[in-house]
Structures are given as structure tokens and as C-alpha cells.
Scaffold this active site. Structure first.
Site, PDB file in Angstrom:
ATOM      1  N   ARG A 219      32.158  66.911  28.480  1.00  0.00           N
ATOM      2  CA  ARG A 219      30.770  66.448  28.447  1.00  0.00           C
ATOM      3  C   ARG A 219      29.949  67.471  27.665  1.00  0.00           C
ATOM      4  NH1 ARG A 219      32.228  62.126  29.154  1.00  0.00           N
ATOM      5  NH2 ARG A 219      31.822  60.663  30.850  1.00  0.00           N
ATOM      6  N   HIS A 267      32.182  60.453  20.482  1.00  0.00           N
ATOM      7  CA  HIS A 267      32.607  60.042  21.835  1.00  0.00           C
ATOM      8  C   HIS A 267      33.720  58.989  21.751  1.00  0.00           C
ATOM      9  CE1 HIS A 267      31.240  59.928  26.286  1.00  0.00           C
ATOM     10  NE2 HIS A 267      32.543  59.672  26.195  1.00  0.00           N
TER      11      HIS A 267
HETATM   12  P1  NDP Z   1      39.236  64.840  37.294  1.00  0.00           P
HETATM   13  O1  NDP Z   1      38.208  64.664  38.352  1.00  0.00           O
HETATM   14  O2  NDP Z   1      40.608  64.302  37.511  1.00  0.00           O
HETATM   15  O3  NDP Z   1      39.400  66.392  36.968  1.00  0.00           O
HETATM   16  C1  NDP Z   1      38.325  67.262  36.889  1.00  0.00           C
HETATM   17  C2  NDP Z   1      38.855  68.679  36.811  1.00  0.00           C
HETATM   18  O4  NDP Z   1      37.748  69.567  36.655  1.00  0.00           O
HETATM   19  C3  NDP Z   1      39.598  69.111  38.078  1.00  0.00           C
HETATM   20  O5  NDP Z   1      40.697  69.919  37.753  1.00  0.00           O
HETATM   21  C4  NDP Z   1      38.541  69.924  38.822  1.00  0.00           C
HETATM   22  O6  NDP Z   1      39.047  70.926  39.673  1.00  0.00           O
HETATM   23  C5  NDP Z   1      37.824  70.574  37.657  1.00  0.00           C
HETATM   24  N1  NDP Z   1      36.486  71.008  38.048  1.00  0.00           N
HETATM   25  C6  NDP Z   1      35.448  70.264  38.507  1.00  0.00           C
HETATM   26  N2  NDP Z   1      34.397  71.063  38.797  1.00  0.00           N
HETATM   27  C7  NDP Z   1      34.794  72.324  38.522  1.00  0.00           C
HETATM   28  C8  NDP Z   1      34.163  73.591  38.634  1.00  0.00           C
HETATM   29  N3  NDP Z   1      32.907  73.725  39.101  1.00  0.00           N
HETATM   30  N4  NDP Z   1      34.859  74.683  38.276  1.00  0.00           N
HETATM   31  C9  NDP Z   1      36.132  74.573  37.819  1.00  0.00           C
HETATM   32  N5  NDP Z   1      36.796  73.402  37.693  1.00  0.00           N
HETATM   33  C10 NDP Z   1      36.121  72.290  38.035  1.00  0.00           C
HETATM   34  O7  NDP Z   1      38.606  64.253  35.960  1.00  0.00           O
HETATM   35  P2  NDP Z   1      39.349  63.680  34.659  1.00  0.00           P
HETATM   36  O8  NDP Z   1      40.409  64.639  34.267  1.00  0.00           O
HETATM   37  O9  NDP Z   1      39.739  62.276  34.859  1.00  0.00           O
HETATM   38  O10 NDP Z   1      38.144  63.678  33.605  1.00  0.00           O
HETATM   39  C11 NDP Z   1      37.498  64.881  33.246  1.00  0.00           C
HETATM   40  C12 NDP Z   1      36.256  64.586  32.434  1.00  0.00           C
HETATM   41  O11 NDP Z   1      36.615  64.147  31.125  1.00  0.00           O
HETATM   42  C13 NDP Z   1      35.390  63.448  32.959  1.00  0.00           C
HETATM   43  O12 NDP Z   1      34.579  63.859  34.032  1.00  0.00           O
HETATM   44  C14 NDP Z   1      34.579  63.103  31.739  1.00  0.00           C
HETATM   45  O13 NDP Z   1      33.433  63.922  31.708  1.00  0.00           O
HETATM   46  C15 NDP Z   1      35.488  63.474  30.570  1.00  0.00           C
HETATM   47  N6  NDP Z   1      35.950  62.294  29.834  1.00  0.00           N
HETATM   48  C16 NDP Z   1      35.647  62.187  28.494  1.00  0.00           C
HETATM   49  C17 NDP Z   1      36.070  61.104  27.757  1.00  0.00           C
HETATM   50  C18 NDP Z   1      35.806  61.016  26.299  1.00  0.00           C
HETATM   51  O14 NDP Z   1      36.076  59.983  25.663  1.00  0.00           O
HETATM   52  N7  NDP Z   1      35.290  62.055  25.670  1.00  0.00           N
HETATM   53  C19 NDP Z   1      36.839  60.022  28.375  1.00  0.00           C
HETATM   54  C20 NDP Z   1      37.123  60.238  29.777  1.00  0.00           C
HETATM   55  C21 NDP Z   1      36.681  61.332  30.458  1.00  0.00           C
HETATM   56  P3  NDP Z   1      39.956  70.547  40.957  1.00  0.00           P
HETATM   57  O15 NDP Z   1      41.289  70.113  40.369  1.00  0.00           O
HETATM   58  O16 NDP Z   1      40.056  71.808  41.691  1.00  0.00           O
HETATM   59  O17 NDP Z   1      39.256  69.432  41.681  1.00  0.00           O
END
Ligand code: NDP
Length: 304
Positions: A219, A267
Site C-alpha cells: 500500500r 496498481h
Molecule cells: P495477510 O493479512 O495475509 O498478511 C499480512 C502480513 O503483514 C502478515 O505477515 C502480518 O503479520 C504482517 N503485518 C501486519 N501488520 C504488521 C505490523 N504492524 N508489523 C509487521 N508485520 C505486520 O495479507 P496478504 O498477504 O493477503 O496481503 C498483504 C497486502 O497486500 C494487502 O493488505 C494489500 O494491502 C496488498 N495487496 C496489494 C495488491 C496489489 O495489486 N498491489 C493486491 C492484493 C493485496 P502476521 O503474519 O504476524 O499476522
């Protein structure tokens, strides 16, 4: 018979065939509609583009099923008391793996030097092997873990960082320092939450090896724009390939467009694919009806 409200009108053409088929295959007897009396709706299929903003009258609704992986535009909606599920779609994951792997290889192999070479320079410098190029992924969730697996299969040493402790993955402030120090190529796949906003700022960008490349398909708000431009100008960051932005479409006068150290992709890193996502939606409705836990349930307190 269930009533499923498809509340993302602009996406209806993509879903009008695969979704009824997936529901039927899952054995769900449902009426899939684009308009319904709120009190009759059992499930809502949702996207951020949806005009639906007030969930209060949807008193019978058992879950809101988001078509996007990111939920930052709905998770804080105070009228939403129903369970919220995000999208983890095999098609979306494949797309993200391809985007991340492709852009990693672009920078790792130094492809630009040969693709755009107006001076016809014969520069036989060979790139290092993948095993010699540290890649760090911030966010080791559904997408980050899949990208890590693909990059490891190409021999890149991949360091992961996430919010919670898990085997083979760094976490916490000290873990972040270590993860950034190893990042010749840094991939940010974190959700946008109050904790992750501006995570990459002047202080943390300085923790990267000099000349590191950043790939941000997560993001836009994860990175402080001004700090990134300053780090690019100072040579601390060698290049940034950005797919997501604070404002989309990226405004024409935004410095990212013209900065020689920035590649903008609009995007497109990964799109939810109707043919596969329809089965995820159907499976969650099946689970809801069978009294089984929903897949990919969002934790409102942590915001993702
Ligand atoms: P998930 O919820 O599966 O994974 C999120 C990861 O981020 C987890 O490993 C989580 O940690 C970690 N995380 C969250 N908050 C923190 C923090 N404060 N500090 C450290 N680590 C953190 O999400 P996805 O993998 O499915 O998607 C990730 C992001 O990708 C989406 O939220 C979206 O913003 C983006 N996206 C972009 C797209 C594009 O076309 N550009 C398409 C789809 C998604 P933990 O494992 O410990 O919970």
C-alpha cells in the site's frame, strides 16, 4: 433459499457467470442479486468501490465477503458489526508472485542497462547469482509467503518480517533493523494499518544497504513519499518500483512520475480473478451455513 447481495456493481459483469456456478458447485441454494431489501440479505459480496456504506439495516447478514485482499477502506466502518472476510484468492496470489518475481529479476539482472542502451555500450559486467542477493519481504502473510517461496526457489536468500513471531521469520523493532540491513531488494507486502503507515521513513530507509531497491506492491501509505524521494536523490535507495499510492490514480504532478529512480505501475500487481475468487466466496458461504469458521476472517482490532 439464501439471498446473496453482490454489492460491487462495477464488478458484476466479471462475476455474473462464475459466481452462480461456484455457488451451485458448493451445493448452495442461493438467489444472487445486485439489489435486495437489506433485512432479507444473508451474505454480502463487497468491494471498496461499493456504494454500500451503511451496514446497520443488514440485520440478517451473516458475513461481508470482501473481494479485495486489503480491507483498510472497510475495516473501520462503525456500522459494520457483521463478520468481515478478506480475499485470499489463488489467482491473486499467482499474479502477485509473478509481479514480485519479475521486478526482482529486473533489478537483480540489471536488465534496464541492456534494454535501454542508446550509446550501444558493450558492458560485459555479469550480475551476481541470486544466491548472492539478499531479498527481504516485509509482511509474510498469504502473499508475502508465496513470494518468498518463489524467490527461494530461484535461490535468493529471503528474509521475512511479520508482526508476530513465527519460525524462520523476524519480527519486532530489532527484527526490522536486521531485515532491512539484509535487503538489497526490499518487498513491502504489509496491509495498511495505523502501525504500518510510514513504516518506511527517513530513519528506516537509512537502515537499508546503500543503493537498495524497493518494490512496493503493498500500500502507498507504507512509505513516506518525501523521505523516499530524498533517499533516492541521496543514492541511499537505488530504485523504487511502486504499484500502490496514497492517491490513486497517482496525480499527474506527483514527483514519482518524473523521477528517474522510480518505476510506476498502476496498481496492477495482482487482481482478484473472478474464476478462482468465486470459489472462495462460495466456500465461505458454505462454511457459514454449516456452522464452520469462516476463512480469512479479519481481526478488527489489528486492522487486517
Ligand atoms: P495477510 O493479512 O495475509 O498478511 C499480512 C502480513 O503483514 C502478515 O505477515 C502480518 O503479520 C504482517 N503485518 C501486519 N501488520 C504488521 C505490523 N504492524 N508489523 C509487521 N508485520 C505486520 O495479507 P496478504 O498477504 O493477503 O496481503 C498483504 C497486502 O497486500 C494487502 O493488505 C494489500 O494491502 C496488498 N495487496 C496489494 C495488491 C496489489 O495489486 N498491489 C493486491 C492484493 C493485496 P502476521 O503474519 O504476524 O499476522
Amino acid at each position: 433459499m439464501l439471498t446473496v447481495l453482490f454489492a460491487a456493481p462495477s464488478l458484476w459483469p466479471e462475476y455474473q457467470e462464475p459466481l452462480p456456478r461456484a455457488l451451485a458447485e458448493a451445493g448452495i441454494d442461493a438467489r444472487l442479486v445486485t439489489k435486495a431489501a437489506p433485512e432479507a440479505v444473508d451474505y454480502i459480496v463487497y468491494a471498496p468501490s461499493s456504494p454500500l456504506q451503511d451496514f446497520t439495516p443488514y440485520t440478517r447478514t451473516k458475513a461481508v465477503l470482501n473481494l479485495w485482499a486489503g480491507v483498510e477502506r472497510i475495516v473501520g466502518n462503525p456500522t459494520l458489526t457483521q463478520p468481515l472476510c478478506r480475499m485470499v484468492d489463488p489467482g491473486l496470489t499467482e499474479g502477485m508472485v509473478e509481479w514480485v518475481t519479475g521486478h526482482t529479476l529486473r533489478h537483480h539482472l540489471g536488465m534496464d542497462r541492456h534494454i535501454v542502451n542508446p550509446g550501444h555500450v558493450w558492458d560485459p559486467a555479469c550480475p551476481p547469482l541470486a544466491r548472492e542477493r539478499g531479498v527481504t519481504i516485509l509482511g509474510m502473510g498469504a502473499l508475502g509467503a508465496a513470494c518468498a517461496a518463489a524467490l527461494r526457489a530461484l535461490n535468493f536468500p529471503v528474509t521475512g518480517w511479520s508482526r508476530t513471531a513465527k519460525p524462520g521469520c523476524l519480527h519486532g523493532e530489532e527484527g526490522l533493523r536486521e531485515a532491512l540491513a539484509r535487503a538489497e531488494i526490499l518487498v513491502t507486502l504489509l496491509p495498511k494499518t495505523p502501525e504500518t503507515e510510514n513504516l518506511l521513513n527517513g530513519r528506516t530507509l537509512a537502515m537499508l544497504p546503500r543503493g537498495a531497491v524497493i518494490l512496493n506492491p503493498g500500500r502507498g501509505a507504507l512509505i513516506d513519499d518525501a523521505a523516499l524521494i530524498a533517499a533516492l536523490d541521496a543514492g541511499q535507495v537505488g530504485h523504487a518500483t511502486l504499484d500502490v499510492f496514497r492517491i490513486e490514480p497517482l496525480p499527474q504532478d506527483h514527483p514519482f512520475w518524473s523521477h528517474p529512480g522510480v518505476t510506476v505501475t498502476p496498481h496492477i500487481a495482482a487482481d482478484t480473478r473472478a474464476s478462482t475468487a468465486a470459489h472462495v466466496i462460495a466456500e465461505n458461504i458454505r462454511r457459514g451455513e454449516a456452522g464452520e469458521p469462516f476463512l480469512h476472517l479479519v481481526d478488527r482490532t489489528r486492522g487486517y
